[in-house]
Design a protein around this motif. Sequence first.
Motif, mmCIF file in Angstrom:
data_model
loop_
_atom_site.group_PDB
_atom_site.id
_atom_site.type_symbol
_atom_site.label_atom_id
_atom_site.label_comp_id
_atom_site.label_asym_id
_atom_site.label_seq_id
_atom_site.Cartn_x
_atom_site.Cartn_y
_atom_site.Cartn_z
ATOM 1 N N UNK A 29 54.458 -10.925 -38.040
ATOM 2 C CA UNK A 29 55.755 -10.704 -38.691
ATOM 3 C C UNK A 29 55.667 -10.990 -40.190
ATOM 4 N N UNK A 30 54.981 -12.066 -40.563
ATOM 5 C CA UNK A 30 54.826 -12.393 -41.985
ATOM 6 C C UNK A 30 53.904 -11.405 -42.670
ATOM 7 N N UNK A 31 52.826 -11.024 -42.014
ATOM 8 C CA UNK A 31 51.889 -10.063 -42.606
ATOM 9 C C UNK A 31 52.559 -8.714 -42.841
ATOM 10 N N UNK A 32 53.443 -8.313 -41.928
ATOM 11 C CA UNK A 32 54.194 -7.070 -42.136
ATOM 12 C C UNK A 32 55.068 -7.167 -43.382
ATOM 13 N N UNK A 33 55.712 -8.326 -43.548
ATOM 14 C CA UNK A 33 56.535 -8.522 -44.744
ATOM 15 C C UNK A 33 55.717 -8.444 -46.021
ATOM 16 N N UNK A 44 52.589 2.863 -53.235
ATOM 17 C CA UNK A 44 51.429 3.533 -52.644
ATOM 18 C C UNK A 44 51.624 3.717 -51.140
ATOM 19 N N UNK A 45 51.412 4.961 -50.706
ATOM 20 C CA UNK A 45 51.652 5.332 -49.322
ATOM 21 C C UNK A 45 50.816 4.519 -48.338
ATOM 22 N N UNK A 46 49.619 4.143 -48.741
ATOM 23 C CA UNK A 46 48.735 3.464 -47.798
ATOM 24 C C UNK A 46 49.307 2.132 -47.338
ATOM 25 N N UNK A 47 50.063 1.450 -48.206
ATOM 26 C CA UNK A 47 50.665 0.169 -47.806
ATOM 27 C C UNK A 47 51.805 0.383 -46.816
ATOM 28 N N UNK A 48 52.498 1.488 -46.951
ATOM 29 C CA UNK A 48 53.516 1.845 -45.942
ATOM 30 C C UNK A 48 52.832 2.124 -44.604
ATOM 31 N N UNK A 49 51.729 2.869 -44.655
ATOM 32 C CA UNK A 49 50.990 3.178 -43.426
ATOM 33 C C UNK A 49 50.451 1.911 -42.774
ATOM 34 N N UNK A 50 49.966 0.994 -43.585
ATOM 35 C CA UNK A 50 49.484 -0.282 -43.060
ATOM 36 C C UNK A 50 50.594 -1.020 -42.333
ATOM 37 N N UNK A 51 51.762 -1.054 -42.958
ATOM 38 C CA UNK A 51 52.898 -1.759 -42.357
ATOM 39 C C UNK A 51 53.284 -1.126 -41.024
ATOM 40 N N UNK A 52 53.304 0.208 -40.987
ATOM 41 C CA UNK A 52 53.706 0.892 -39.760
ATOM 42 C C UNK A 52 52.652 0.750 -38.663
ATOM 43 N N UNK A 53 51.370 0.794 -39.036
ATOM 44 C CA UNK A 53 50.314 0.682 -38.030
ATOM 45 C C UNK A 53 50.284 -0.712 -37.407
ATOM 46 N N UNK A 54 50.235 -1.738 -38.241
ATOM 47 C CA UNK A 54 50.229 -3.102 -37.702
ATOM 48 C C UNK A 54 51.557 -3.408 -37.035
ATOM 49 N N UNK A 491 47.241 -1.587 -23.989
ATOM 50 C CA UNK A 491 47.980 -0.858 -25.033
ATOM 51 C C UNK A 491 47.450 -1.185 -26.425
ATOM 52 N N UNK A 492 47.180 -2.456 -26.674
ATOM 53 C CA UNK A 492 46.622 -2.829 -27.981
ATOM 54 C C UNK A 492 45.276 -2.150 -28.197
ATOM 55 N N UNK A 493 44.432 -2.186 -27.167
ATOM 56 C CA UNK A 493 43.108 -1.572 -27.275
ATOM 57 C C UNK A 493 43.231 -0.064 -27.488
ATOM 58 N N UNK A 494 44.188 0.549 -26.789
ATOM 59 C CA UNK A 494 44.380 1.994 -26.911
ATOM 60 C C UNK A 494 44.738 2.386 -28.342
ATOM 61 N N UNK A 495 45.724 1.689 -28.931
ATOM 62 C CA UNK A 495 46.170 2.073 -30.276
ATOM 63 C C UNK A 495 45.178 1.639 -31.350
ATOM 64 N N UNK A 496 44.430 0.576 -31.095
ATOM 65 C CA UNK A 496 43.388 0.182 -32.042
ATOM 66 C C UNK A 496 42.282 1.227 -32.050
ATOM 67 N N UNK A 497 41.888 1.710 -30.868
ATOM 68 C CA UNK A 497 40.847 2.739 -30.795
ATOM 69 C C UNK A 497 41.327 4.052 -31.403
ATOM 70 N N UNK A 498 42.591 4.392 -31.154
ATOM 71 C CA UNK A 498 43.131 5.603 -31.769
ATOM 72 C C UNK A 498 43.114 5.482 -33.291
ATOM 73 N N UNK A 499 43.467 4.302 -33.772
ATOM 74 C CA UNK A 499 43.479 4.071 -35.208
ATOM 75 C C UNK A 499 44.754 4.561 -35.852
#
Length: 516
Positions: A29-33, A44-54, A491-499
Amino acid sequence: MDIVELSRLQFAATALYHFLFVPLTLGLSILLGIMETVYVMTGKQIWRDMTKFWGTLFGINFVMGVATGITMEFQFGTNWAYYSHYVGDVFGAPLAIEGLMAFFLEATFVGIFFFGWNRMSKVGHLVITWGLALGTNLSALWILIANGWMQYPVGSSFNAQTMRMEVTNFMDVVFNPVAQAKFVHTVSAGYVVGAVFVLAISAYYLARRRHVELAKRSMTVAAAFGLAASLSVVVLGDESGYVAGQNQKMKVAAIEAMWNTEPAPASFTVFGIPDMKTHTTKAEVKVPWVLGLIATRSVDKEVPGINNLVEAAKERIKSGIVAYDALDKLKRDRTNAELRKTFDAHVADLGYGLLLKKYRPDVQNATPAEIQAAANSTVPNVPVLFWSFRFMVGLGFYFILLFALAFYLSAKRKLDSSKLFLKAAFWTLPLPWIAAELGWIVAEYGRQPWVIDGVLPTSLAVSGTVAGNVLFSLLGFVVFYSTLLVADIYLLKKYIKLGPDETLGHKVGETLVAAE
């Protein structure tokens, strides 16, 4: 196993399962913030993507945490009915507030976090994300206030008229020093779990040269945040040790396997083999002064040993017998001022008198042998506490070294150049959970035989049900919770592998790489 042991085992199993999900929720929760804050500041779009992925991984874990947490609260009514009756007036308030935080504030922010990306401004969504982090931490605060009161029951007193514990000062309950120390220490441990999780998964991507831009940035954030959190765990753990040294002396003595009081300042036992039968610790390796400084923050105050505390417990049990006898007579003669005076003089030791209920119903007629047995029962399992604490501390120092190295490599822009570090970071993934679970074992197992320290023995707190019912529900919980755990890992493994590319539906970092 009797009803008490089965009830304890069931609650321990459900609590340990639940605590597999809680610390990751706190940390992520803190890392997302942090990640979304960088996105709002830089655009920068990549930081938005990081927030959404994690955030996707956070959401999976959050759902599992809620599912495993609900049943724990119901157990207070099903398995611990007398506990709920005896202390419900005190314990119920923070537990109810925690429920409101978790199911209204926190859950509302979670929903808006996932569905508000294209419906809110950048700053508005950032406020929601930090609100989510705040709600998650406040939820932890209130459950730890409730738990801290079980460790150190301040702001309350026993009412002889109602035969229950009642609140005398709610602010004392809220600002309980044990609860506050537990909160900051537990939350910091959760931050370490979240940071290791992000660090390990990012290392997995870098080792395979996948999602490099996202992984580098994620690892940098995790390294800085994790280093601060792991250092905080050590500092705040010292505070927890000091508070326990003031209020839970038997727990401290058991953690150190210190059977007899040493001259001040006491030594810290780095290694030893505790023996419960002979009350000795073999092959001791000690560091002078350290325990005395941690537990008393002085060089002239003693840390009492286990045997000395058992003798003190005997005296309190004898005083508790007087309190119990006076209370028993007050039930029949409530206006007797002399009985009331006697009871008030010894009420602080009533809980110790109740320890004798395990050995005979008529506490007033306890024999010296039964008093000795009750006093001996105040000693928890020393080897379990001794080794749990040392493994936990050892892992804590390992995390500091890991994050320090990650921070150094990040500063030198060499995160992806050290294959050995990437392997070490990835295989570290399960270790913070082990450390967190060991911490709970130390905290909860260390206060046995009390469910409320010094007030209510665990043996008296259970419901009047049959052992078979508890065993059946225990097996059901193990199967159900294990299924949830497998589903969470799957589920965690699935989405981590998908990336992030497949999860978010577009090429993460593509624009950034082209621009560079």
